[in-house]
Design an enzyme around this catalytic site. Structure first.
Site, mmCIF file in Angstrom:
data_model
loop_
_atom_site.group_PDB
_atom_site.id
_atom_site.type_symbol
_atom_site.label_atom_id
_atom_site.label_comp_id
_atom_site.label_asym_id
_atom_site.label_seq_id
_atom_site.Cartn_x
_atom_site.Cartn_y
_atom_site.Cartn_z
ATOM 1 N N THR B 84 0.896 -1.668 -0.047
ATOM 2 C CA THR B 84 0.122 0.161 -0.050
ATOM 3 C C THR B 84 0.688 1.133 0.202
ATOM 4 O O THR B 84 1.019 2.166 -0.374
ATOM 5 C CB THR B 84 -1.222 0.256 1.109
ATOM 6 O OG1 THR B 84 -1.757 -1.419 0.981
ATOM 7 C CG2 THR B 84 -1.802 1.453 1.302
ATOM 8 N N ASN B 163 -5.337 -9.433 -8.444
ATOM 9 C CA ASN B 163 -5.020 -10.488 -7.245
ATOM 10 C C ASN B 163 -6.072 -11.253 -6.970
ATOM 11 O O ASN B 163 -6.370 -12.045 -5.971
ATOM 12 C CB ASN B 163 -5.161 -9.240 -6.022
ATOM 13 C CG ASN B 163 -5.889 -8.356 -5.913
ATOM 14 O OD1 ASN B 163 -6.028 -7.848 -7.161
ATOM 15 N ND2 ASN B 163 -6.794 -8.152 -4.696
ATOM 16 N N THR B 250 12.164 5.806 10.376
ATOM 17 C CA THR B 250 13.753 4.933 10.114
ATOM 18 C C THR B 250 13.159 3.993 9.580
ATOM 19 O O THR B 250 12.614 2.834 9.482
ATOM 20 C CB THR B 250 13.890 4.625 11.881
ATOM 21 O OG1 THR B 250 14.198 6.226 12.380
ATOM 22 C CG2 THR B 250 14.661 3.502 12.261
ATOM 23 N N CYS B 336 -8.489 -7.434 1.296
ATOM 24 C CA CYS B 336 -8.699 -6.261 1.461
ATOM 25 C C CYS B 336 -10.282 -5.401 1.390
ATOM 26 O O CYS B 336 -10.192 -4.231 1.571
ATOM 27 C CB CYS B 336 -7.685 -5.177 0.662
ATOM 28 S SG CYS B 336 -6.346 -5.155 1.107
#
Lengths: 402, 395
Positions: B84, B163, B250, B336
């Site tokens: 995503t 998908n 990070t 989803c």
């Protein structure tokens, strides 16, 4: 299917005669053998009188060509197909090579037959005609053009076999690493010194790189950068790297020597240490990346003052080149991207605000007279870390994780 | 249903997992690498001490490995938090960077919601969008893209493998077509194709490519976006200068390491087992197709890892629940969107009726799927179908 079973290697430097020539071939052979060793497919090396042949066995010819392109001393190479020295077999092999090269495209060609084996009959001129007409018969799109051919098909008839090839691939030239002896390379993290080292190796030098490391003023990353540069250079021949602990000397100079002359004194200390390392490693010269007039330490006066502390020849391969040329080579040998990583080296950290650009020998000696030169150098030398290879200890740990 | 309720809950050994397009089980070696890296290389790679340097080096090794497997350059890879984020970075990033040059986007009605929604969002902001309609086989064509192309097209976003249906889009043809339109960057959502149908990026002029680690036996929460050198893209996640300033935050070194490892292992596994996988997938399809009332929706040339079928008249959820009681896990449409219980949007767009689209079930395989698993799944499916068909007369 791959029709090539050999790589033909030519070496230039024809001026070499007698013993030198033997030495040259021996060193070149050593270099090539060590480059071929890690490749898959067991390629082996055969030596003829004026050529070398890599017998590919199971190896991929493109991979071998790529590796050989970093061997100094090779002037050019060709992928070749071997045939028995019989007219018919030679013609058939010539046709395969021709087809591989032209892929059926309209092609103007020329055949050049050489006959190191003079006992072979018919002679070269006749063979030219035989091979040429065979190609014309078998390739609809082919035509002969001896003046401006698209491809030149070469046939070498040797005593035990014939080699057919087309297309020369340029080698890096130069002299095999080690033929000219051993020198120290002062390797900073910058763009210039790796290029100077490369050019030195290209003229046959074996290098012992020296780097001055000043923790905590310079970081582990700066050291790592130099290790990567040495590793990169080692692609062209064996390189050892000596890392000299330099913190104490820099701190002392900072304390005891006026700022305007500190840079010159620092360079002199580096040179003295390198001089000692040269002696310990049987090196007869020192290579640096300086070029005239680039920065404060690279004026003629500065070099004159710095060189006074060293009786070995100081080789400066870049002395008359400019940044653009140097950068070009750095990119070509793939040291540029490593060099431009932004980690400070020991020179930039202690850079005084107004260094003297034209120092003199006398006053410099006066300013450094108060330093315990001998002791400082002995201490630094005692802490030298020497690296023979650059596959770090953790490398295996990394690869296990990946 | 009463019959099925009596079936004893199965033990783990009998579990047959056929929902690999939703997520895969991570390889043991990958979990080990993730855990070792988390403990041994926990330092922030952007710090300057030597522990950080080690972590940074490991991160760079992971990047190198992945780059060489994808035929890309290291600098072209941006580690993300997953599919995503990769899709958002590509779509919003491209729109932000290029809106002064053009505001036209081309995409398909087949896309995953993580592509569809951002583009709808841009549409509301004033971008013009051409939504290409797929045919019933679930495929759009390069001609459709060609016809939709305009001078102000800045982005074409087309998924590689759908998908739900497993239909494979002509990304090679579209890439060659777009090679002569430098303004129109080509984004490919490669999430379902990664490690299975390799796209050699050195030869294929794709500009942006999204991958998600957990779809090829890596860990959740990490992915990578390929950004071809020279492709203008504005950063979406801003702050620090990590990942060459393209993605602040990070970097998860363990995630990146696990991704690189999973990709290497999965690509090897799929390469060796591809033919076998094709055979057992075809057998499974044939078995299902032979059952009364079953329609196979995946096109014949779909990726073998996805088999989508429908039992018109029987609600997909009921079958899914019936199968899961027997330890067989499949799903309806995209994970989803399953929770919405609406008929599959993608199937409707492919021209299927509401009845078909509401009764579609997706079985998705992986390199770990065994022939006997599929045989058992087919048997169980037939039994379940049989008893359900008795109870629920087709309306």
């Amino acid at each position: 299917m791959n029709i090539y079973d050999h790589i033909l290697i030519r070496y230039g430097e024809l001026a070499l005669k007698g013993k030198n020539r033997h030495h040259f071939i021996q060193k070149l052979k050593d270099q090539i053998v060590s480059k071929l060793a890690p490749l898959s497919g067991h390629p082996t090396l055969d030596i003829a009188r004026d050529r070398m042949f890599v017998r590919l066995n199971e190896a991929n010819h493109k991979e071998v060509l790529t590796v050989l392109q970093s061997v100094f001393g090779i002037s050019s190479m060709s992928a070749a197909a071997k045939a028995p020295s019989e007219v018919e077999k030679i013609c058939e092999t010539a046709l395969s090579v021709f087809n591989e090269q032209t892929a059926g495209q309209p092609t103007r060609f020329k055949v050049t037959v050489r006959r190191p084996d003079k006992t072979f009959q018919p002679d070269s001129q006749v063979m030219n005609g035989i091979v040429g007409s065979y190609l014309l018969q078998h390739c609809a799109n082919a035509s002969v053009d001896v003046h401006t051919p698209d491809i030149e098909l070469k046939v070498e008839i040797r005593h035990n076999a014939t080699y057919v090839f087309s297309g020369d691939i340029k080698g890096v030239g130069g002299l095999p690493v080690g033929i000219s002896g051993r020198a120290m390379l002062m390797l900073s993290g910058g763009i210039d010194s790796p290029v100077a080292g490369y050019l030195g190796m290209r003229r046959g030098l074996t290098l012992e790189a020296v780097h001055f490391h000043s923790p905590p003023y310079t970081s582990e990353r700066a050291k790592q950068k130099v290790i990567s540069l040495a590793q990169r250079l080692s692609a062209f021949g064996p390189v050892r790297l000596h890392i000299v602990p330099f913190t104490a000397i820099q701190e002392t100079i900072r304390k005891e020597v006026p700022g305007f002359i500190a840079m010159t004194v620092t360079r002199r200390m580096m040179l003295r240490i390198t001089r000692q390392l040269a002696e310990a490693n049987d090196a007869l010269a020192i290579v640096t990346g300086e070029s005239l007039g680039q920065v404060a330490s690279q004026t003629l006066e500065s070099m004159h003052t710095i060189d006074a502390v060293c009786d070995l020849p100081i080789l400066r391969p870049l002395i008359t080149t400019d940044k653009i040329d140097i950068t070009k080579v750095a990119r070509q040998i793939q040291t540029y991207d490593i060099s431009i990583q932004p980690h400070e080296d020991c020179c930039t950290v202690f850079l005084p605000s107004a260094p003297k650009t034209r120092p003199k020998r006398g006053p410099t000696a006066f300013y450094e007279a108060g330093l315990q030169t001998e002791t400082l150098i002995a201490e630094a030398l005692a802490g030298v870390e020497t690296m023979e290879s650059f596959d770090e200890k953790s490398e295996k740990e990394y690869s296990d994780l990946l | 249903m009463s019959l099925l309720l009596r079936v004893k809950k199965v033990g783990n050994d009998q579990v047959i997992y056929l929902d690999n397009s939703a997520t895969t089980k991570p390889f043991q070696e990958v979990v080990d690498a993730f855990s070792k890296t988390s403990l041994r290389f926990f330092a922030n790679p952007a710090s300057i001490h030597s522990e950080a340097l080690e972590a940074e080096k490991l991160l760079s090794r992971a990047r190198q490995q992945l780059a060489s497997l994808l035929h890309a350059d290291e600098e072209e890879l941006v580690f993300t938090s997953g599919g995503t984020e990769g899709n958002h970075m590509a779509i919003f990033g491209r729109a932000r960077a290029m809106q002064h040059r053009g505001k036209h986007i081309i995409t398909t009605k087949l896309e995953h919601p993580s592509v569809q929604k951002p583009i709808e969002h841009l549409e509301q902001e004033g971008f013009e969008v051409t939504w290409l309609t797929p045919n019933q086989r679930g495929v759009v064509t390069a001609e459709q893209v060609k016809d939709a192309l305009r001078d102000d097209t800045i982005l074409v976003s087309i998924m590689h493998v759908n998908n739900e249906l497993g239909s494979i889009q002509p990304v090679q043809e579209v890439a060659s077509l777009l090679a002569t339109h430098p303004l129109a960057a080509f984004h490919v959502d490669h999430v379902q194709g990664a490690a299975k149908l390799p796209l050699a990026l050195r030869q294929l002029p794709i500009d942006l490519l999204t991958l998600s680690s957990h779809k090829f036996h890596g860990m959740k929460g990490s992915g990578v976006l390929f950004v071809r050198k020279g492709t203008a893209l504005s950063p979406i996640q801003i702050g620090g200068t990590q990942e060459g300033g393209r993605r602040a935050g990070t970097v998860s070194v363990p995630g990146a390491v696990a991704l690189a490892k999973a990709f290497r292992l999965a690509a090897e596994r799929y390469e060796t087992e591809w033919v076998h996988l094709g055979t057992i997938s075809q057998q499974f399809r044939d078995l299902l197709a032979s059952m009364k009332g079953v329609r196979v929706l995946s096109p014949p040339d779909a990726i073998p890892t996805i088999v989508n079928i429908a039992v018109p008249g029987l609600k997909a959820e009921i079958l899914i629940h019936a199968l899961s009681r027997q330890g067989i896990f499949a799903s309806t449409q995209s994970a989803c969107s399953t929770r919405t219980y609406a008929p599959s949007r993608v199937l409707l767009e492919c021209g299927h009726s509401e009845i078909v689209a509401g009764s579609a079930i997706r079985f998705s395989l992986s390199c770990e799927t065994k022939q006997k698993d599929l045989e058992r799944a087919a048997t169980v499916f037939q039994q379940a179908l049989h008893s359900l068909q008795k109870v629920m007369k087709p309306s």
